[in-house]
Design a protein around this motif. Sequence first.
Motif, mmCIF file in Angstrom:
data_model
loop_
_atom_site.group_PDB
_atom_site.id
_atom_site.type_symbol
_atom_site.label_atom_id
_atom_site.label_comp_id
_atom_site.label_asym_id
_atom_site.label_seq_id
_atom_site.Cartn_x
_atom_site.Cartn_y
_atom_site.Cartn_z
ATOM 1 N N VAL A 96 21.814 14.621 -14.499
ATOM 2 C CA VAL A 96 20.604 15.100 -15.140
ATOM 3 C C VAL A 96 20.855 14.950 -16.512
ATOM 4 O O VAL A 96 21.683 15.392 -16.954
ATOM 5 C CB VAL A 96 20.255 16.451 -14.705
ATOM 6 N N ARG A 97 19.825 14.069 -17.348
ATOM 7 C CA ARG A 97 20.295 13.937 -18.735
ATOM 8 C C ARG A 97 18.769 14.074 -19.199
ATOM 9 O O ARG A 97 17.754 13.798 -18.996
ATOM 10 C CB ARG A 97 20.805 12.628 -18.893
ATOM 11 N N PRO A 98 19.008 14.295 -20.871
ATOM 12 C CA PRO A 98 17.852 14.376 -21.709
ATOM 13 C C PRO A 98 17.452 12.967 -22.047
ATOM 14 O O PRO A 98 17.963 12.321 -22.309
ATOM 15 C CB PRO A 98 18.264 15.442 -22.788
ATOM 16 N N GLY B 47 12.094 15.774 -22.771
ATOM 17 C CA GLY B 47 12.449 16.031 -21.410
ATOM 18 C C GLY B 47 13.451 15.738 -20.553
ATOM 19 O O GLY B 47 14.646 15.430 -21.143
ATOM 20 N N TRP B 48 13.787 15.715 -19.345
ATOM 21 C CA TRP B 48 14.808 15.270 -18.767
ATOM 22 C C TRP B 48 14.550 14.436 -17.424
ATOM 23 O O TRP B 48 13.506 14.299 -16.990
ATOM 24 C CB TRP B 48 15.427 16.760 -18.005
ATOM 25 N N VAL B 49 15.578 13.318 -17.242
ATOM 26 C CA VAL B 49 15.552 12.694 -15.862
ATOM 27 C C VAL B 49 16.665 12.996 -14.928
ATOM 28 O O VAL B 49 17.784 13.344 -15.591
ATOM 29 C CB VAL B 49 15.667 11.249 -16.580
ATOM 30 N N LEU C 131 17.590 7.956 -25.678
ATOM 31 C CA LEU C 131 18.601 8.752 -24.808
ATOM 32 C C LEU C 131 19.130 9.888 -25.754
ATOM 33 O O LEU C 131 20.312 9.848 -26.294
ATOM 34 C CB LEU C 131 19.612 7.751 -24.402
ATOM 35 N N THR C 132 18.459 11.086 -25.490
ATOM 36 C CA THR C 132 18.847 12.291 -26.269
ATOM 37 C C THR C 132 20.238 12.792 -26.104
ATOM 38 O O THR C 132 20.751 12.451 -24.681
ATOM 39 C CB THR C 132 17.889 13.257 -26.001
ATOM 40 N N TYR D 60 11.025 14.737 -15.974
ATOM 41 C CA TYR D 60 10.399 16.005 -15.981
ATOM 42 C C TYR D 60 10.211 16.465 -17.546
ATOM 43 O O TYR D 60 11.405 16.760 -18.160
ATOM 44 C CB TYR D 60 11.242 17.255 -15.306
ATOM 45 N N PRO D 61 9.141 16.523 -18.059
ATOM 46 C CA PRO D 61 8.820 16.863 -19.531
ATOM 47 C C PRO D 61 9.158 18.236 -19.749
ATOM 48 O O PRO D 61 9.237 19.304 -18.944
ATOM 49 C CB PRO D 61 7.335 16.815 -19.666
#
Length: 309
Positions: free
Chosen positions: A257-259, A268-270, A198-199, A291-292
Amino acid sequence: MMADNIIFPARRHVILGIFLDAAALQKLLRTHRSLIAPEVHGLQRPQRQGRRAAGLTQQQMDELLNRSAGTYGRLETGRYKNPSIDLLRDVALTLALNEQEWTALCRYARGEDPPSTLRPRSGQVVPGWFDVIHGISHMAYITDPSYDLVCHNETFAGLFPDTGPPANMLRWMLLDDKARGTLPNPDIPGDHGIPGALTGWRDIWAPYLLPQLSAARALMPDDPVLAAIEHDVRADPRTGPLYATGCATQVHPDGHVRPLLHPTLGPGWVAICAAEPLSSPNFRVMIVPFYPGQTRGRHLASTALTLTT
């Protein structure tokens, strides 16, 4: 005392712009009352016109509810204005209503949805949802009201190549270092810690996860799973101070939307898509496209990411 077989003309009242349907309320309650055998509660079945009456009487309902005479009769016939949630809950439990019927009871009697489920851990996921989850190409899973993982697909399992998916998603996201990463060790020069999945956990994920815990505890204060998570969150040196000071007020992640750092696909992002099955209150269907890329694409730019004031 009013006889049970009197049917009042249909009445519709309006509260906050919502129609209250007295006829539908009467039908719902009368139908379920007729299905409850008085003998189950140690009561006698009265005789009606030479034959035994079906189900509980209104007077017996007052007795079981420990309410004054005529209380239940006024509710069933639509003459009880704005009944309390406590009364409706007692009635629903006595008549063994399911969750959808509980919602209908509150709408008919109060013009609003119930503030919580009828039973703390009610409902089972309709089997079709399992097929839906496994048929989705994106990461997808379902959690129960305590955030225990109910089912998931293989794409989601790919986020946990070494250990497999956790038993409880909220506990993993808040307390597992594989999710939040490790802090730098000040005694080791140049150590920057180990990044978690969880960036930006402290600033981007935790401020939204902690209110979800708080909201779930308010909804189900007696749930042992959530109580244990909250206890450990308070005791944890990283989550404890954040939980004590309070964070965002949002209690669900839908639309965020989170990294995310994927173990095999990289950074990436979710985009989080959250829903609730109508037949399983407080269960969560989570669909999480990944999404990479270091920066999120233009199609994700308008979705909220950081806290607003």
